[in-house]
Design a protein around this motif. Structure first.
Motif, short mmCIF file in Angstrom:
data_model
loop_
_atom_site.label_atom_id
_atom_site.label_comp_id
_atom_site.label_asym_id
_atom_site.label_seq_id
_atom_site.Cartn_x
_atom_site.Cartn_y
_atom_site.Cartn_z
N ALA A 138 -0.86 8.83 5.50
CA ALA A 138 -1.33 10.21 5.75
C ALA A 138 -0.15 11.16 5.78
CB ALA A 138 -2.11 10.25 7.07
N HIS A 139 0.92 10.73 6.41
CA HIS A 139 2.12 11.57 6.49
C HIS A 139 2.68 11.83 5.09
CE1 HIS A 139 5.82 13.21 8.10
NE2 HIS A 139 5.25 13.21 9.28
N MET A 140 2.76 10.78 4.30
CA MET A 140 3.28 10.94 2.92
C MET A 140 2.44 11.94 2.15
SD MET A 140 4.12 6.95 2.15
CE MET A 140 4.10 7.05 0.38
N ARG A 141 1.12 11.82 2.29
CA ARG A 141 0.22 12.70 1.51
C ARG A 141 0.34 14.14 1.99
NH1 ARG A 141 -3.55 7.81 1.37
NH2 ARG A 141 -2.92 6.99 -0.65
N SER A 142 0.54 14.32 3.30
CA SER A 142 0.63 15.70 3.81
C SER A 142 1.93 16.35 3.33
CB SER A 142 0.52 15.73 5.33
OG SER A 142 1.71 15.23 5.89
N VAL A 143 3.01 15.56 3.21
CA VAL A 143 4.30 16.11 2.76
C VAL A 143 4.23 16.41 1.26
CG1 VAL A 143 6.72 15.52 2.36
CG2 VAL A 143 5.63 14.94 4.52
N ALA A 144 3.59 15.51 0.51
CA ALA A 144 3.59 15.64 -0.96
C ALA A 144 2.62 16.71 -1.44
CB ALA A 144 3.25 14.29 -1.59
N ARG A 145 1.72 17.16 -0.57
CA ARG A 145 0.66 18.08 -0.99
C ARG A 145 1.23 19.45 -1.41
NH1 ARG A 145 -2.86 18.24 3.51
NH2 ARG A 145 -3.48 16.09 3.14
N ALA A 148 11.92 6.74 -2.16
CA ALA A 148 12.54 6.19 -0.95
C ALA A 148 12.54 7.22 0.17
CB ALA A 148 13.98 5.75 -1.27
N GLU A 149 12.87 8.46 -0.18
CA GLU A 149 12.91 9.50 0.86
C GLU A 149 11.52 9.82 1.39
OE1 GLU A 149 15.11 12.64 -1.00
OE2 GLU A 149 17.03 11.60 -0.65
N LEU A 150 10.54 9.79 0.49
CA LEU A 150 9.17 10.06 0.92
C LEU A 150 8.72 9.01 1.95
CD1 LEU A 150 6.64 11.82 0.40
CD2 LEU A 150 6.00 10.20 -1.40
N VAL A 151 9.02 7.74 1.66
CA VAL A 151 8.60 6.66 2.56
C VAL A 151 9.39 6.72 3.88
CG1 VAL A 151 8.49 4.15 2.85
CG2 VAL A 151 7.91 5.16 0.65
N SER A 152 10.71 6.86 3.78
CA SER A 152 11.52 6.89 5.00
C SER A 152 11.16 8.08 5.87
CB SER A 152 13.01 6.99 4.67
OG SER A 152 13.38 5.94 3.86
N ARG A 187 0.85 -1.21 0.00
CA ARG A 187 0.00 0.00 0.00
C ARG A 187 0.88 1.25 0.00
NH1 ARG A 187 -3.31 -0.27 5.25
NH2 ARG A 187 -4.22 1.66 4.53
N VAL A 188 1.96 1.19 0.79
CA VAL A 188 2.85 2.36 0.91
C VAL A 188 3.64 2.56 -0.39
CG1 VAL A 188 4.86 3.27 2.15
CG2 VAL A 188 3.00 2.16 3.41
N LEU A 189 4.15 1.46 -0.96
CA LEU A 189 4.94 1.58 -2.20
C LEU A 189 4.07 2.12 -3.34
CD1 LEU A 189 6.95 -1.76 -1.97
CD2 LEU A 189 7.83 0.56 -1.64
N ASP A 190 2.82 1.70 -3.39
CA ASP A 190 1.92 2.18 -4.44
C ASP A 190 1.59 3.66 -4.25
OD1 ASP A 190 1.92 -0.17 -5.80
OD2 ASP A 190 0.04 -0.92 -4.97
N ALA A 191 1.42 4.05 -2.99
CA ALA A 191 1.13 5.47 -2.73
C ALA A 191 2.34 6.32 -3.11
CB ALA A 191 0.79 5.67 -1.25
#
Ligand SMILES: NC(=O)c1ccc[n+]([C@@H]2O[C@H](COP(=O)([O-])OP(=O)(O)OC[C@H]3O[C@@H](n4cnc5c(N)ncnc54)[C@H](O)[C@@H]3O)[C@@H](O)[C@H]2O)c1
Length: 357
Positions: free
Chosen positions: A350-357, A314-318, A24-28
């Motif tokens: 949620a964290h990934m989406r908030s950073v990428a927004r 990778a950085e987004l996930v970590s 789920r995380v890799l796809d996001a």
């Protein structure tokens, strides 16, 4: 948009619980970075497969896997099948067959995580164990005779080749050069006078090409104590298959939990696919409870992205994993929290989406 073919082997126990979460995380991350796409093929290999088919994987398993860009692995082993059968039937043939001679295992004390060692703060523990992954004590040479008789004998021969030692030691030195330029070689040449003296000689010879890296030779028993007493003194540790296996569970434990530690089985020449998996096993004691920590599997996914050159992903996930642990709100019971596996993943997303927004 780059396309990758990923072979997914969840394996046994909690492997089946944490691998889907990591996907789920890799796809996001793929969606948010818009730079790659993963095409997965799932393989049901493991102990259940063994009980039905008498083998841990398909007979042409390696041939099939060879065509993939990477392998995403959960864990193998369950109480219904002897451990040597499950390990030797699936994980080891892949590591050995694909020359994944580097087992890359970082130990980092992350923000928000408490080490069982008193007074250690995040960032104070940050080292990598480079474990030899194709030969040594796990080469598989040996045998048993006179089974069941009082004269029964078992021989397990460790195999160390100059080439096998040199290639992993060289990798470790190169890694040290890109970090804090300190390398510790785990040895036991005081007692193991053949293989470990070869190991020491190779380390010594390779060190001449890396004069900028401070090299230490430390006996494995003293090194185990140093992992507990002075982990901050470690940068890169290079170790044989067995020593590295043991040291990396210790590394995971001092960094807070088995549920956090990622791992990569790397074929540095990229002639074969590399395989990414958590350090932990199938954890039969918590299987089915929905409380397995998915972070080690997710972090292994980040390592796979890094290896494939998808640095942004990778950085987004970590970064999201660090953020979630740092906030301390979505923690599984191994970290003292009460979150369920999927809630940790939801928090990472949620964290990934908030950073990428
Ligand atoms: N690479 C692998 O596939 C691998 C590695 C180690 C063990 N194994 C196999 O796994 C089985 C169980 O072995 P084990 O019990 O010695 O080791 P394990 O790593 O599965 O479990 C050790 C302890 O850590 C806990 N733990 C592990 N992962 C966790 C996670 N993600 N979240 C929360 N807690 C976690 C477990 O609950 C258990 O208490 C055996 O069959 C063994 O052979 C496989």
């Amino acid at each position: 948009m780059r396309d990758y073919r990923i072979a997914v082997i969840p394996g046994d126990g909690i492997g089946n619980e944490v691998v889907p979460e990591a996907i789920r995380v890799l796809d996001a991350a793929a969606e948010l970075t818009a730079s790659y796409r993963f095409r997965y093929e799932h393989f049901p290999w493991g102990c259940e497969y063994y009980l039905k088919h008498g083998a841990m994987m398909a007979a042409d398993g390696l041939e099939t896997l060879r065509r993939f860009d990477a392998i995403f692995f959960g864990a193998v082993g369950f109480p219904n099948v002897p451990d040597h059968v499950s390990l030797r039937g699936l994980r080891l043939p892949i590591c050995q067959g694909f020359e994944q001679y580097v087992c890359y295992r970082p130990s980092v004390l992350l923000p928000g995580v408490k080490s069982p060692l008193a007074g250690r703060r995040p960032g104070e523990i940050d080292f990598v164990v480079v474990r030899e992954n194709t030969e040594g004590e796990y080469a598989g040479a040996g045998g048993r005779s006179h089974r069941g008789l009082p004269i029964e004998v078992a021989v397990e021969t460790a195999i160390f080749t100059r080439k096998g030692v040199e290639r992993v030691v060289r990798y470790a030195f190169q890694l040290a050069r890109s970090r804090r330029r300190r390398l510790v070689s785990a040895t036991k040449s005081n007692a193991q006078q053949h293989a470990m003296t070869l190991w020491d000689e190779v380390v010594e010879a390779v060190s001449r090409d890396f004069a900028d890296v401070a090299t230490e030779r430390v006996l494995i028993d003293a090194l185990a104590a140093r992992f507990v007493l002075a982990p901050e003194s470690l940068d890169v540790v290079v170790a044989s298959n067995l020593f590295g296996d043991i040291l990396t569970d210790l590394g995971a434990a001092i960094c807070g939990s088995m549920g956090l530690a990622p791992s990569g089985n790397i074929n540095p020449e990229r002639e074969y696919p590399s395989m990414f998996e958590p350090v932990h096993g199938s954890a039969p004691d918590i299987v089915g409870k929905g409380i397995a920590n998915p972070v080690a599997q997710i972090a292994s996914g980040a390592m796979m992205l890094e290896f494939l050159g998808e640095t942004k992903g990778a950085e987004l996930v970590s970064g999201a994993v660090r953020g979630v642990l740092g906030e301390g709100r979505a923690l599984t019971p191994d970290l003292g929290g009460s979150a369920r596996t999927s809630q940790v993943t939801d928090a990472v997303l949620a964290h990934m989406r908030s950073v990428a927004r």
